[in-house]
Design a protein around this motif. Sequence first.
Motif, PDB file in Angstrom:
ATOM      1  N   GLN A   2       0.259  -1.190   0.481  1.00 33.24           N
ATOM      2  CA  GLN A   2      -0.237  -0.362   0.138  1.00 33.24           C
ATOM      3  C   GLN A   2       1.118   1.350  -0.231  1.00 33.24           C
ATOM      4  N   ARG A   3       0.644   2.484  -0.523  1.00 32.28           N
ATOM      5  CA  ARG A   3       0.989   3.494  -0.417  1.00 32.28           C
ATOM      6  C   ARG A   3      -0.179   4.569  -0.379  1.00 32.28           C
ATOM      7  N   LEU A   4       0.454   5.837   0.736  1.00 30.60           N
ATOM      8  CA  LEU A   4       0.070   7.028   0.452  1.00 30.60           C
ATOM      9  C   LEU A   4       1.671   8.131   0.282  1.00 30.60           C
ATOM     10  N   GLU A   5       0.779   8.697  -0.280  1.00 28.73           N
ATOM     11  CA  GLU A   5       1.577   9.719  -1.642  1.00 28.73           C
ATOM     12  C   GLU A   5       0.977  10.757  -1.574  1.00 28.73           C
ATOM     13  N   ILE A   6       2.026  12.154  -1.093  1.00 27.36           N
ATOM     14  CA  ILE A   6       1.753  13.751  -1.825  1.00 27.36           C
ATOM     15  C   ILE A   6       2.536  14.123  -2.040  1.00 27.36           C
ATOM     16  N   ASN A   7       2.484  15.328  -2.252  1.00 30.10           N
ATOM     17  CA  ASN A   7       3.929  16.395  -2.960  1.00 30.10           C
ATOM     18  C   ASN A   7       3.522  17.800  -1.651  1.00 30.10           C
ATOM     19  N   TYR A   8       4.243  18.043  -1.405  1.00 30.74           N
ATOM     20  CA  TYR A   8       4.562  19.304  -0.429  1.00 30.74           C
ATOM     21  C   TYR A   8       5.906  20.343  -0.160  1.00 30.74           C
ATOM     22  N   ARG A   9       4.936  21.335  -0.546  1.00 28.32           N
ATOM     23  CA  ARG A   9       6.451  21.830  -0.960  1.00 28.32           C
ATOM     24  C   ARG A   9       6.974  21.691  -1.529  1.00 28.32           C
ATOM     25  N   GLY A  10       7.108  20.924  -2.825  1.00 29.50           N
ATOM     26  CA  GLY A  10       8.077  20.784  -3.672  1.00 29.50           C
ATOM     27  C   GLY A  10       8.464  19.649  -3.664  1.00 29.50           C
ATOM     28  N   ALA A  11       8.138  18.630  -2.484  1.00 24.33           N
ATOM     29  CA  ALA A  11       8.983  16.936  -2.226  1.00 24.33           C
ATOM     30  C   ALA A  11       7.895  15.873  -2.755  1.00 24.33           C
ATOM     31  N   ARG A  12       8.048  15.570  -3.105  1.00 28.52           N
ATOM     32  CA  ARG A  12       6.833  14.027  -2.876  1.00 28.52           C
ATOM     33  C   ARG A  12       8.234  13.043  -2.096  1.00 28.52           C
ATOM     34  N   LEU A  13       6.476  12.844  -0.726  1.00 24.40           N
ATOM     35  CA  LEU A  13       6.727  12.050  -0.139  1.00 24.40           C
ATOM     36  C   LEU A  13       5.758  10.941  -0.088  1.00 24.40           C
ATOM     37  N   ALA A  14       6.585   9.845   0.121  1.00 20.12           N
ATOM     38  CA  ALA A  14       6.140   8.963   0.032  1.00 20.12           C
ATOM     39  C   ALA A  14       5.849   7.264   1.229  1.00 20.12           C
ATOM     40  N   ALA A  23       7.393  -0.704   6.831  1.00 16.86           N
ATOM     41  CA  ALA A  23       7.035   0.293   6.327  1.00 16.86           C
ATOM     42  C   ALA A  23       8.138   1.052   6.029  1.00 16.86           C
ATOM     43  N   ARG A  24       8.218   1.814   4.741  1.00 14.68           N
ATOM     44  CA  ARG A  24       9.593   2.930   4.440  1.00 14.68           C
ATOM     45  C   ARG A  24       8.314   4.032   3.751  1.00 14.68           C
ATOM     46  N   LEU A  25       9.788   5.255   4.266  1.00 14.21           N
ATOM     47  CA  LEU A  25       8.962   6.323   4.068  1.00 14.21           C
ATOM     48  C   LEU A  25      10.052   6.816   2.672  1.00 14.21           C
ATOM     49  N   LYS A  26      10.003   7.334   1.904  1.00 11.73           N
ATOM     50  CA  LYS A  26       9.883   7.384   0.270  1.00 11.73           C
ATOM     51  C   LYS A  26      10.215   9.395   0.473  1.00 11.73           C
ATOM     52  N   VAL A  27      11.206  10.210   0.038  1.00  8.71           N
ATOM     53  CA  VAL A  27      11.300  11.343  -0.561  1.00  8.71           C
ATOM     54  C   VAL A  27      11.837  11.453  -1.309  1.00  8.71           C
ATOM     55  N   ASN A  28      10.947  12.129  -2.423  1.00 14.60           N
ATOM     56  CA  ASN A  28      11.651  12.362  -4.031  1.00 14.60           C
ATOM     57  C   ASN A  28      11.701  10.797  -4.708  1.00 14.60           C
ATOM     58  N   GLY A  29      11.326   9.813  -4.256  1.00 11.75           N
ATOM     59  CA  GLY A  29      11.527   8.357  -4.686  1.00 11.75           C
ATOM     60  C   GLY A  29      13.052   7.291  -3.849  1.00 11.75           C
ATOM     61  N   ILE A  30      13.139   8.279  -3.113  1.00  3.80           N
ATOM     62  CA  ILE A  30      14.793   7.553  -2.369  1.00  3.80           C
ATOM     63  C   ILE A  30      14.186   7.046  -0.751  1.00  3.80           C
ATOM     64  N   VAL A  31      14.266   6.745  -0.718  1.00  2.00           N
ATOM     65  CA  VAL A  31      14.092   4.859   0.853  1.00  2.00           C
ATOM     66  C   VAL A  31      14.797   6.533   1.447  1.00  2.00           C
ATOM     67  N   ARG A  32      14.122   6.611   2.786  1.00  2.00           N
ATOM     68  CA  ARG A  32      15.107   7.680   3.424  1.00  2.00           C
ATOM     69  C   ARG A  32      14.867   7.151   5.161  1.00  2.00           C
TER      70      ARG A  32
END
Length: 92
Positions: A2-14, A23-32
């Motif tokens: 499953q995925r929850l994704e939004i664009n926030y102030r120029g960053a793509r958060l997923a 779970a994985r937290l991604k910012v602009n497609g990169i796993v953080r």
Amino acid sequence: MQRLEINYRGARLALEFDTSPAARLKVNGIVREHVRSDQLPITLKLTSTVQTDYEWHEFIEGLVIYSETGVRASLIANSQELASEEFPREIT
């Protein structure tokens, strides 16, 4: 997965998660950050600092709350909830 994704102030958060507590937290497609557990119920908390817009730095949190009946996922920036969604728990 499953995925929850939004664009926030120029960053793509997923926030990506599956039916087992993982779970994985991604910012602009990169796993953080990623996290996994063998326990239920459990809350998985993932965090990252992210540069948004031109020079803003934001503290991002992903929360995935696993219960016996479902999963609630939330994306939070600087203590403000940006998005959340509830998903039924599928038995695998």
